[in-house]
Scaffold this motif. Structure first.
Motif, mmCIF file in Angstrom:
data_model
loop_
_atom_site.group_PDB
_atom_site.id
_atom_site.type_symbol
_atom_site.label_atom_id
_atom_site.label_comp_id
_atom_site.label_asym_id
_atom_site.label_seq_id
_atom_site.Cartn_x
_atom_site.Cartn_y
_atom_site.Cartn_z
ATOM 1 N N LYS A 4 -30.372 -32.310 31.680
ATOM 2 C CA LYS A 4 -30.878 -32.128 30.282
ATOM 3 C C LYS A 4 -32.384 -31.804 30.372
ATOM 4 N N LEU A 5 -32.647 -30.741 29.343
ATOM 5 C CA LEU A 5 -33.945 -30.453 29.238
ATOM 6 C C LEU A 5 -34.796 -31.510 28.672
ATOM 7 N N VAL A 6 -36.071 -31.814 29.166
ATOM 8 C CA VAL A 6 -36.826 -32.815 28.847
ATOM 9 C C VAL A 6 -38.397 -32.431 28.490
ATOM 10 N N ASP A 7 -39.140 -33.125 27.667
ATOM 11 C CA ASP A 7 -40.364 -32.708 27.440
ATOM 12 C C ASP A 7 -41.195 -33.245 28.815
ATOM 13 N N PRO A 8 -41.792 -32.132 29.431
ATOM 14 C CA PRO A 8 -42.502 -32.505 30.654
ATOM 15 C C PRO A 8 -43.477 -33.377 30.700
ATOM 16 N N GLU A 68 -28.314 -25.599 36.461
ATOM 17 C CA GLU A 68 -29.615 -26.375 36.038
ATOM 18 C C GLU A 68 -30.922 -25.623 36.393
ATOM 19 N N ALA A 71 -30.780 -22.943 33.635
ATOM 20 C CA ALA A 71 -31.123 -23.414 32.318
ATOM 21 C C ALA A 71 -32.681 -23.466 32.357
ATOM 22 N N ALA A 72 -33.302 -24.128 33.390
ATOM 23 C CA ALA A 72 -34.880 -24.430 33.531
ATOM 24 C C ALA A 72 -35.577 -22.917 33.387
ATOM 25 N N ASN A 74 -34.316 -19.963 32.162
ATOM 26 C CA ASN A 74 -34.373 -19.317 31.025
ATOM 27 C C ASN A 74 -35.081 -19.974 29.838
ATOM 28 N N GLU A 75 -35.831 -21.075 30.071
ATOM 29 C CA GLU A 75 -36.777 -21.668 29.281
ATOM 30 C C GLU A 75 -37.996 -20.617 28.857
ATOM 31 N N ILE A 83 -40.418 -22.927 40.805
ATOM 32 C CA ILE A 83 -39.223 -23.909 40.540
ATOM 33 C C ILE A 83 -39.238 -24.874 41.766
ATOM 34 N N THR A 108 -37.633 -28.761 38.140
ATOM 35 C CA THR A 108 -39.033 -28.850 37.259
ATOM 36 C C THR A 108 -39.301 -27.074 37.460
#
Length: 168
Positions: A4-8, A68, A71-72, A74-75, A83, A108
């Motif tokens: 899941k993408l989360v607010d860092p 994953e 996805a990271a 691609n943000e 990474i 991350t």
């Protein structure tokens, strides 16, 4: 975290996670070139080896981790990305010493802002007495000691190969 993408800036990993409590986690660091993660398969194979040796429960597959990481990355719409893929043994119940049922996956990613980052990057092998740990662990005592021992070598990260030599 765990796909899941989360607010860092927001807490996302349990204080009872084995990585937080005991440094019981392994990681790999890499970067993108042309928007693609460099040597991702090799990094994930080394991470898989670390989890196997450490007996991690229910380790994630390379396909799960690749998705994953993708996805990271691609943000970020442009630029190169640094990474870090971290896998911990997982969350233990408060006060218990039982083994967690599944791992915690932490991916991350951050935009690389230095124009010099990764330029002329090479992998060199050096020997550091007393350093013989085979994987990048969140328990950073050996890596920190090895890095201190390599003062002046301009080394930013460490790993050890099967011959007990440090790859920097």
């Amino acid at each position: 975290v765990n796909g899941k993408l989360v607010d860092p800036a927001a807490p996302a990993v349990s204080v009872f996670d084995a990585a937080v409590l005991h440094g019981d986690a392994y990681f790999e660091t890499l970067r993108t070139y042309g928007g693609r993660p460099a040597l991702l398969s090799e990094h994930l194979a080394r991470l898989e080896s670390a989890m196997d040796v450490a007996g991690f429960p229910d380790p994630p597959s390379a396909a799960e981790l690749e998705a994953e990481v993708s996805a990271a990355v691609n943000e970020f719409s442009e630029g190169e990305v640094g990474i870090r893929v971290t896998i911990s043994r997982g969350v233990r119940e408060a006060g218990l010493t039982t083994e967690p049922e599944s791992t915690t996956r932490i991916i991350t990613a951050a935009l690389i802002t230095s124009s010099a980052a990764g330029k002329d990057a090479t992998v060199d092998q050096i020997e550091i007495p007393g350093y013989a740990y085979p994987h990048k662990s969140a328990n950073y005592q050996w890596q920190a000691a090895a890095l201190r021992g390599a003062t002046g070598e301009r080394i930013g990260d460490l790993a050890a190969d099967s011959r007990d030599a440090v790859v920097a």
